[in-house]
Design a protein around this motif. Sequence first.
Motif, PDB file in Angstrom:
ATOM      1  N   LEU A  84      10.981  14.011  -3.049  1.00 18.31           N
ATOM      2  CA  LEU A  84      10.027  14.708  -2.811  1.00 18.31           C
ATOM      3  C   LEU A  84       8.805  13.948  -1.424  1.00 18.31           C
ATOM      4  CD1 LEU A  84       8.536  15.989  -6.295  1.00 18.31           C
ATOM      5  CD2 LEU A  84       9.987  16.794  -4.578  1.00 18.31           C
ATOM      6  N   ASP A  85       9.684  14.300  -0.460  1.00 14.39           N
ATOM      7  CA  ASP A  85       8.561  13.223   0.644  1.00 14.39           C
ATOM      8  C   ASP A  85       8.085  14.233   1.590  1.00 14.39           C
ATOM      9  OD1 ASP A  85       8.376  11.321   2.450  1.00 14.39           O
ATOM     10  OD2 ASP A  85      10.096  11.376   3.108  1.00 14.39           O
ATOM     11  N   LEU A  86       7.170  14.057   2.743  1.00 14.01           N
ATOM     12  CA  LEU A  86       6.295  14.000   3.436  1.00 14.01           C
ATOM     13  C   LEU A  86       7.049  15.407   4.331  1.00 14.01           C
ATOM     14  CD1 LEU A  86       2.813  11.891   3.518  1.00 14.01           C
ATOM     15  CD2 LEU A  86       2.920  13.594   2.315  1.00 14.01           C
ATOM     16  N   ASP A  87       6.191  16.388   4.972  1.00 15.01           N
ATOM     17  CA  ASP A  87       7.196  16.709   6.253  1.00 15.01           C
ATOM     18  C   ASP A  87       6.584  16.059   7.006  1.00 15.01           C
ATOM     19  OD1 ASP A  87       8.049  19.090   4.030  1.00 15.01           O
ATOM     20  OD2 ASP A  87       6.654  20.489   4.506  1.00 15.01           O
ATOM     21  N   CYS A  88       5.460  15.298   7.364  1.00  8.81           N
ATOM     22  CA  CYS A  88       5.120  14.838   8.730  1.00  8.81           C
ATOM     23  C   CYS A  88       4.729  14.119   8.433  1.00  8.81           C
ATOM     24  CB  CYS A  88       3.930  15.293   9.322  1.00  8.81           C
ATOM     25  SG  CYS A  88       3.599  15.402  10.621  1.00  8.81           S
ATOM     26  N   HIS A  89       4.801  12.272   9.097  1.00  8.12           N
ATOM     27  CA  HIS A  89       4.753  11.169   9.090  1.00  8.12           C
ATOM     28  C   HIS A  89       3.385  10.891   9.401  1.00  8.12           C
ATOM     29  CE1 HIS A  89       8.220   9.390   6.480  1.00  8.12           C
ATOM     30  NE2 HIS A  89       7.966  11.002   5.927  1.00  8.12           N
ATOM     31  N   ASP A  90       2.248  11.974  10.031  1.00  7.10           N
ATOM     32  CA  ASP A  90       1.480  11.538  11.009  1.00  7.10           C
ATOM     33  C   ASP A  90       0.223  11.217  10.008  1.00  7.10           C
ATOM     34  OD1 ASP A  90       3.060  10.800  13.032  1.00  7.10           O
ATOM     35  OD2 ASP A  90       3.090  12.882  13.578  1.00  7.10           O
ATOM     36  N   CYS A  91      -0.457  10.707  10.231  1.00  4.47           N
ATOM     37  CA  CYS A  91      -1.835  10.823   9.139  1.00  4.47           C
ATOM     38  C   CYS A  91      -3.085  12.324   9.088  1.00  4.47           C
ATOM     39  CB  CYS A  91      -3.058   9.775   9.458  1.00  4.47           C
ATOM     40  SG  CYS A  91      -4.221  10.256   7.912  1.00  4.47           S
ATOM     41  N   PRO A  92      -3.157  13.426   8.502  1.00  8.69           N
ATOM     42  CA  PRO A  92      -3.534  14.486   9.173  1.00  8.69           C
ATOM     43  C   PRO A  92      -5.036  14.568   9.196  1.00  8.69           C
ATOM     44  CG  PRO A  92      -3.265  14.369   6.739  1.00  8.69           C
ATOM     45  CD  PRO A  92      -3.183  12.975   7.118  1.00  8.69           C
ATOM     46  N   GLU A  93      -5.685  13.389   9.177  1.00 13.14           N
ATOM     47  CA  GLU A  93      -7.095  12.766   9.417  1.00 13.14           C
ATOM     48  C   GLU A  93      -7.409  12.018  10.914  1.00 13.14           C
ATOM     49  OE1 GLU A  93      -9.677  13.352   7.064  1.00 13.14           O
ATOM     50  OE2 GLU A  93      -7.695  14.201   5.280  1.00 13.14           O
TER      51      GLU A  93
ATOM     52  N   GLY B 192      -4.303  11.462  12.640  1.00 17.81           N
ATOM     53  CA  GLY B 192      -3.448  11.487  13.599  1.00 17.81           C
ATOM     54  C   GLY B 192      -2.398  10.281  13.132  1.00 17.81           C
ATOM     55  N   HIS B 193      -2.644   8.240  13.202  1.00 20.27           N
ATOM     56  CA  HIS B 193      -1.572   7.368  13.742  1.00 20.27           C
ATOM     57  C   HIS B 193      -0.451   7.348  11.971  1.00 20.27           C
ATOM     58  CE1 HIS B 193      -5.398   5.695  15.214  1.00 20.27           C
ATOM     59  NE2 HIS B 193      -4.151   5.009  15.380  1.00 20.27           N
ATOM     60  N   ILE B 194       0.476   7.359  12.374  1.00 20.45           N
ATOM     61  CA  ILE B 194       1.593   7.238  11.928  1.00 20.45           C
ATOM     62  C   ILE B 194       1.419   6.819  10.408  1.00 20.45           C
ATOM     63  CG2 ILE B 194       3.783   6.218  11.427  1.00 20.45           C
ATOM     64  CD1 ILE B 194       4.356   6.710  14.892  1.00 20.45           C
ATOM     65  N   LEU B 195       1.849   6.863   9.363  1.00 16.83           N
ATOM     66  CA  LEU B 195       1.815   6.215   8.173  1.00 16.83           C
ATOM     67  C   LEU B 195       2.556   5.512   8.130  1.00 16.83           C
ATOM     68  CD1 LEU B 195       1.159   9.465   5.998  1.00 16.83           C
ATOM     69  CD2 LEU B 195      -0.912   8.047   6.531  1.00 16.83           C
ATOM     70  N   ARG B 196       2.793   4.668   7.385  1.00 18.16           N
ATOM     71  CA  ARG B 196       3.382   3.913   6.683  1.00 18.16           C
ATOM     72  C   ARG B 196       4.018   3.632   5.584  1.00 18.16           C
ATOM     73  NH1 ARG B 196      -0.283  -1.922   7.300  1.00 18.16           N
ATOM     74  NH2 ARG B 196      -1.467  -1.721   5.619  1.00 18.16           N
ATOM     75  N   PRO B 197       5.137   2.816   4.826  1.00 18.26           N
ATOM     76  CA  PRO B 197       5.161   3.181   3.336  1.00 18.26           C
ATOM     77  C   PRO B 197       4.288   2.287   2.484  1.00 18.26           C
ATOM     78  CG  PRO B 197       7.307   2.825   5.051  1.00 18.26           C
ATOM     79  CD  PRO B 197       6.468   3.011   5.673  1.00 18.26           C
ATOM     80  N   LEU B 198       4.340   2.955   1.495  1.00 23.80           N
ATOM     81  CA  LEU B 198       3.706   1.558   0.072  1.00 23.80           C
ATOM     82  C   LEU B 198       4.206   1.046  -0.892  1.00 23.80           C
ATOM     83  CD1 LEU B 198       0.816   0.441   0.172  1.00 23.80           C
ATOM     84  CD2 LEU B 198       0.643   3.104  -1.139  1.00 23.80           C
ATOM     85  N   ARG B 199       4.630   2.740  -1.737  1.00 18.45           N
ATOM     86  CA  ARG B 199       5.896   2.609  -2.559  1.00 18.45           C
ATOM     87  C   ARG B 199       6.531   3.795  -2.969  1.00 18.45           C
ATOM     88  NH1 ARG B 199       0.621   3.059  -4.735  1.00 18.45           N
ATOM     89  NH2 ARG B 199       0.305   4.445  -6.034  1.00 18.45           N
ATOM     90  N   ASP B 200       7.399   3.788  -3.538  1.00 17.69           N
ATOM     91  CA  ASP B 200       7.501   5.080  -4.106  1.00 17.69           C
ATOM     92  C   ASP B 200       7.592   4.948  -5.835  1.00 17.69           C
ATOM     93  OD1 ASP B 200       8.911   5.300  -2.073  1.00 17.69           O
ATOM     94  OD2 ASP B 200      11.564   4.452  -2.814  1.00 17.69           O
ATOM     95  N   GLU B 201       6.550   6.150  -6.311  1.00 14.58           N
ATOM     96  CA  GLU B 201       6.851   6.390  -7.351  1.00 14.58           C
ATOM     97  C   GLU B 201       7.730   7.161  -7.742  1.00 14.58           C
ATOM     98  OE1 GLU B 201       2.050   7.376  -9.148  1.00 14.58           O
ATOM     99  OE2 GLU B 201       3.176   9.358  -9.455  1.00 14.58           O
ATOM    100  N   VAL B 202       8.358   7.040  -9.557  1.00 12.14           N
ATOM    101  CA  VAL B 202       9.677   7.253 -10.122  1.00 12.14           C
ATOM    102  C   VAL B 202       8.537   7.536 -11.074  1.00 12.14           C
ATOM    103  CG1 VAL B 202      12.201   7.023 -10.868  1.00 12.14           C
ATOM    104  CG2 VAL B 202      11.175   6.067  -8.558  1.00 12.14           C
ATOM    105  N   SER B 203       9.193   8.414 -11.467  1.00 12.79           N
ATOM    106  CA  SER B 203       8.942   9.674 -12.490  1.00 12.79           C
ATOM    107  C   SER B 203      10.326   9.755 -12.300  1.00 12.79           C
ATOM    108  CB  SER B 203       8.087  11.149 -12.892  1.00 12.79           C
ATOM    109  OG  SER B 203       8.544  12.012 -12.544  1.00 12.79           O
ATOM    110  N   GLU B 204      11.091   9.730 -14.345  1.00  8.72           N
ATOM    111  CA  GLU B 204      12.151  10.251 -14.915  1.00  8.72           C
ATOM    112  C   GLU B 204      12.268  11.530 -16.192  1.00  8.72           C
ATOM    113  OE1 GLU B 204      15.208   6.648 -14.335  1.00  8.72           O
ATOM    114  OE2 GLU B 204      14.054   6.743 -16.197  1.00  8.72           O
ATOM    115  N   ARG B 205      12.926  11.939 -15.878  1.00  3.33           N
ATOM    116  CA  ARG B 205      13.265  13.307 -17.140  1.00  3.33           C
ATOM    117  C   ARG B 205      14.498  13.376 -17.354  1.00  3.33           C
ATOM    118  NH1 ARG B 205       8.692  16.492 -17.884  1.00  3.33           N
ATOM    119  NH2 ARG B 205       7.120  16.094 -16.335  1.00  3.33           N
TER     120      ARG B 205
END
Length: 521
Positions: free
Chosen positions: A116-125, A127-140
């Motif tokens: 589940l990724d963002l449609d746009c990697h620009d900050c909505p506040e 406008g700067h390009i977002l940088r990767p922080l971490r991947d949150e993983v949940s398993e079912r």
Amino acid sequence: MDISTLPVEQSPDELRQMAQWLLAELTREREKNQTLQQKIQSLEDALKTSRRWRFGRKSETFRGEERSLAEEDVDADTADLEQQLATLLPEESEKSPASPKRQPLPAEVPREEVRLDLDCHDCPECGHILRPLRDEVSERLEYIPARVVVHRTVRPHYSCPCCETVHAVPLPPQLIEKGQPGPGLLAQVTIAKACDHLPLYRQQKIYLRSGIDIPCSTLGGWFGAVGGALKPLADALRRDLRQQPVLQADETPLLLLNPEKGKSQKGYLWAYTSAAGSERNIVVYDCQPGRSGEYARAMLAGWQGTLVVDGYAGYRALFDEGGVKEAGCWAHVRRKFFEQYKASGSPVAAEALQTIRELYKLERRIKKRPPEQRRRWRQRYAKPRLAAFESWLRIKQQKTAPNSGIRKAIDYALKRWSALLAYLEDGRVPVDNNLTENRIRPVAVGRKNWLFAGSLRAGQRMADILSLLETAKSNGLEPGVWLRDVLTRLPSWPNSRLDELLPYASNPFSYSPGKQKAELT
């Protein structure tokens, strides 16, 4: 009535009318709140009762599968109540402590990843390009219904233009020649009936939901063919059983149909197990038309060792003939005193239970020690306690009414006293026969689904299959994986090497638990 619509200046009648309306509205809100509080209190009380049953101290009111079936509904009730309380009190549910940490899902189970990724990697506040922080993983954990596939074997045929001979790769040998089922399907049908207690007519309906119509008679033929193929392995298992120095035995009723008379008769399924800690973990069942001791003598003919049993007199001939030593079951003794304590609160029964409890405390402490060390500990600590216990029982025997329940419990213990002391002399001998009773429990559950065995031969075939599958379980093997592998190898396997296919963890073709899980997926 809306207060905001009232005029600023009001007459006494209007003020009186508004006060009556506010009082009535307050009364309704109080009644509504009281009803809600009563419902919440009722749900909380029910939840506490459910948790107390699930996690509190338990007695012997229910045994075995009865308790498991009851706990299933208790777990469902708990989840139902928690869901209702979360709906009524959303704020409280958000503040409630986190749920207990669950075990991680097995690494062998295949993963299907959804990102589940963002449609746009620009900050909505800004406008700067977002940088990767971490991947949150949940398993079912998800379930996909079993797939049934058709394996097509294509064998090209070639002819020689000179000598007119035809050449092709021979078809691999099958358990059922010219039959449709593969070893995986045969294993599934067998496991479903023997381990999951599903009669063949129910399995027919399950396959029909997948669009596959397999007549019940065909399923019966497959099950019989598997039983015939596994019989040499079951015979080898019986042979290995008679090589163990300490065995345990018990029996349970199994209804048998008599085709000649057209009615049913009471048969018995005998269970024999090697004691815990033996060189090999073996479980063997034997279906017979009665409970006579002659069937036990026939099964253990020529065997010498210690046999752990309850007070059934059918085993007496084995002990009278010599070569077989009797060991008693302290769980049966405890059960009789426990029943008297629950029925009347007898102080004699309570004191007897306390003494037996001390014996079991010692067994828990020395459980993992070598047999010789267990024997020394029993001689040092249990033997003096049991000598005092015998003297106490004989005194109480003279002071109780002959036909009372507590007198019967005392008589049962003293009548079998020499057998109950047998475990003191051999560290390999268990203190009770619970292991065999646990092996019989699945049969008791399956009996409610099968209702009966169609004949003595059918009962013996089921006994052979159950012997192999329960032995696989006792050795930490997944019976379905083991059976599929054996049914694949058997058609071309030499009889001289049948022992290599027995369900022992040490055998070369026995899967380790991790490999079995991967094989299942």
